[in-house]
Design an enzyme around this catalytic site. Structure first.
Site, mmCIF file in Angstrom:
data_model
loop_
_atom_site.group_PDB
_atom_site.id
_atom_site.type_symbol
_atom_site.label_atom_id
_atom_site.label_comp_id
_atom_site.label_asym_id
_atom_site.label_seq_id
_atom_site.Cartn_x
_atom_site.Cartn_y
_atom_site.Cartn_z
ATOM 1 N N HIS A 18 73.524 -2.541 40.049
ATOM 2 C CA HIS A 18 72.989 -1.782 38.920
ATOM 3 C C HIS A 18 74.171 -1.244 38.124
ATOM 4 C CE1 HIS A 18 68.690 -1.796 38.894
ATOM 5 N NE2 HIS A 18 68.655 -1.691 40.213
ATOM 6 N N TYR A 42 66.749 -11.402 21.250
ATOM 7 C CA TYR A 42 66.221 -10.043 21.089
ATOM 8 C C TYR A 42 66.308 -9.649 19.611
ATOM 9 C CZ TYR A 42 66.778 -9.451 26.180
ATOM 10 O OH TYR A 42 66.701 -9.574 27.533
ATOM 11 N N ASP A 102 68.746 1.489 37.327
ATOM 12 C CA ASP A 102 68.233 2.248 38.481
ATOM 13 C C ASP A 102 67.944 3.689 38.061
ATOM 14 O OD1 ASP A 102 70.968 2.595 38.028
ATOM 15 O OD2 ASP A 102 71.476 2.848 40.151
ATOM 16 N N GLU A 114 74.781 11.798 38.009
ATOM 17 C CA GLU A 114 73.412 12.082 38.456
ATOM 18 C C GLU A 114 72.901 13.453 37.977
ATOM 19 O OE1 GLU A 114 73.989 11.333 42.651
ATOM 20 O OE2 GLU A 114 73.039 9.352 42.468
#
Ligand SMILES: [Zn+2]
Ligand SMILES: [Zn+2]
Length: 394
Positions: A98, A298, A103, A374
């Protein structure tokens, strides 16, 4: 209600989900373990869901107890074929990684799901959670749309986010948002220049596709420099060229491949046509010919002005005015959230997070040492929840 504080209270769950997902990275449109993990968490929360794209996409509904609009929240879940080198205790060991933070996106959306489920009775309308596979080049969003995820109930607006930073100068936990053209398309094209083979010493007996190719390469840049407004971003790159077998042989043909990036959908259509016209026109005028193929990948990612204005108001309640960076220039990269935004007005925003190596060098995404901060994850969940309440209940 202070949704940031509310999200902070489940921060440890969000971080745990992210680390669990980080250890099972999967690629493309087949995410059996990742999808099963998300389904398990939703079950624990008592949230019903359906799967799409052969079980790898998960779509869940929250609310619907009181009539109202439907807002979609999207998170991509796929990883990259990169061997991880972070040495974190939750490192991946399966050869994938990841390295783009998907994630974290999935974990933040699970966080929002948990918070919204707890407050479900207060919602006027419905929240549709879209956990998507295949963002990294596999057009997972397009597959989901084709399978009908934006219907029943019909999604009125959609939000998505990306973690990370465009540069090392931006502090963590800021929200970067663009009111319009946000990211470019990701297109590819092929040109086969056809000449006529001959001896390198007798070019008059053949038609040299090498010389024609050289003219085409130069002329294509005139689309960028002469055929559009100077302030409108555009890139045309020939990244690959091949032809010929020996120094003294004029070959029959030369193959070229390139990529084209535009933030403006109309300019994109125009350039796709012009690349072919210029290549064919030059080839024919020099006695050769050319085959041309353009692949619309895209699309450009264009945020809705109206939804973005609303979102900025919501975001200010979560992070405060100084933590919102409103930008006007698009990023020259692609993102398949663009498919959702072609169908439904919405906003794709960025939540900043920068990591550095031991020498203090900034580590970009798609790098084997990439990681996320985080501490900012709960902010992402809170932004989703605040925006949902403002959009549905106003
Ligand atoms: Zn990526
Ligand atoms: Zn990404």
């Amino acid at each position: 209600m202070d949704f940031k504080e509310y999200a902070k209270a489940i921060e440890q769950d969000i971080i745990r989900w992210r680390r669990d997902l980080h250890q099972i990275p999967e690629i493309g449109l087949e995410l059996p373990k990742t999808s099963a993990y998300v389904q398990e968490q939703l079950k624990d929360m008592g949230i019903e869901f359906e799967t799409y794209v052969n079980g790898s996409a998960v779509v869940a509904l929250i609310g619907g107890k009181h009539p109202g609009k439907t807002i979609g929240l999207r998170a991509d879940m796929d990883a990259l074929p990169i061997e991880e080198e972070t040495n974190m205790p939750y490192s991946s060991t399966n050869g994938n990684m990841h390295a783009c933070g998907h994630d974290a996106h999935t974990a933040m959306l699970l966080g929002a799901a948990k918070l919204l489920k707890d407050k479900e009775d207060l919602l006027k309308g419905t929240v549709k959670l879209l956990f998507q596979p295949g963002e990294e080049g596999f057009a997972g969003a397009k597959h989901m749309i084709e399978e009908g995820v934006l219907e029943n109930p019909k999604v009125d607006t959609i939000l998505g986010l990306h973690i990370g930073s465009p540069s090392q100068d931006v502090p963590d936990g800021k929200v970067i948002v663009n009111h319009g053209k946000t990211m470019t398309c990701l297109d590819q094209f092929w040109i086969k220049v056809k000449g006529k083979g001959a001896h390198g010493a007798y070019p008059d007996q053949g038609v040299d596709p090498m010389v024609i190719a050289g003219q085409i390469i130069g002329a294509l840049q005139c689309i960028v420099s002469r055929e559009k407004s100077g302030v409108e971003p555009a890139i045309i790159t020939i990244g690959k060229i091949s032809g010929g077998t020996a120094f003294n042989i004029i070959p029959d043909f030369v193959d070229m491949e390139g990529t084209a990036r535009f933030a403006d959908p109309e300019l994109r259509e125009y350039a796709a046509k012009r690349i072919g016209e210029i290549a064919t026109g030059i080839a024919k005028s020099m006695r050769g010919d050319c085959e041309y193929k353009y692949h619309f990948g895209y699309p450009p990612l264009v945020n809705s002005k109206e939804v973005t204005e609303k979102f900025v108001k919501s975001a200010k309640k979560v992070v405060g005015e100084d933590d919102i960076i409103e930008v006007t220039n698009p990023i020259m990269g692609g993102e398949d959230m663009a498919y959702f935004l072609e169908e439904v007005p919405g906003t794709f925003f960025f939540l900043t997070s920068s990591v550095y190596d031991s020498q203090g060098n900034f580590i970009p995404s798609h790098n084997s040492k990439f990681d996320v901060v985080e501490d900012v994850l709960h902010i992402g969940s809170a932004l989703f929840v605040q925006a949902v309440f403002d959009f549905l209940n106003e």
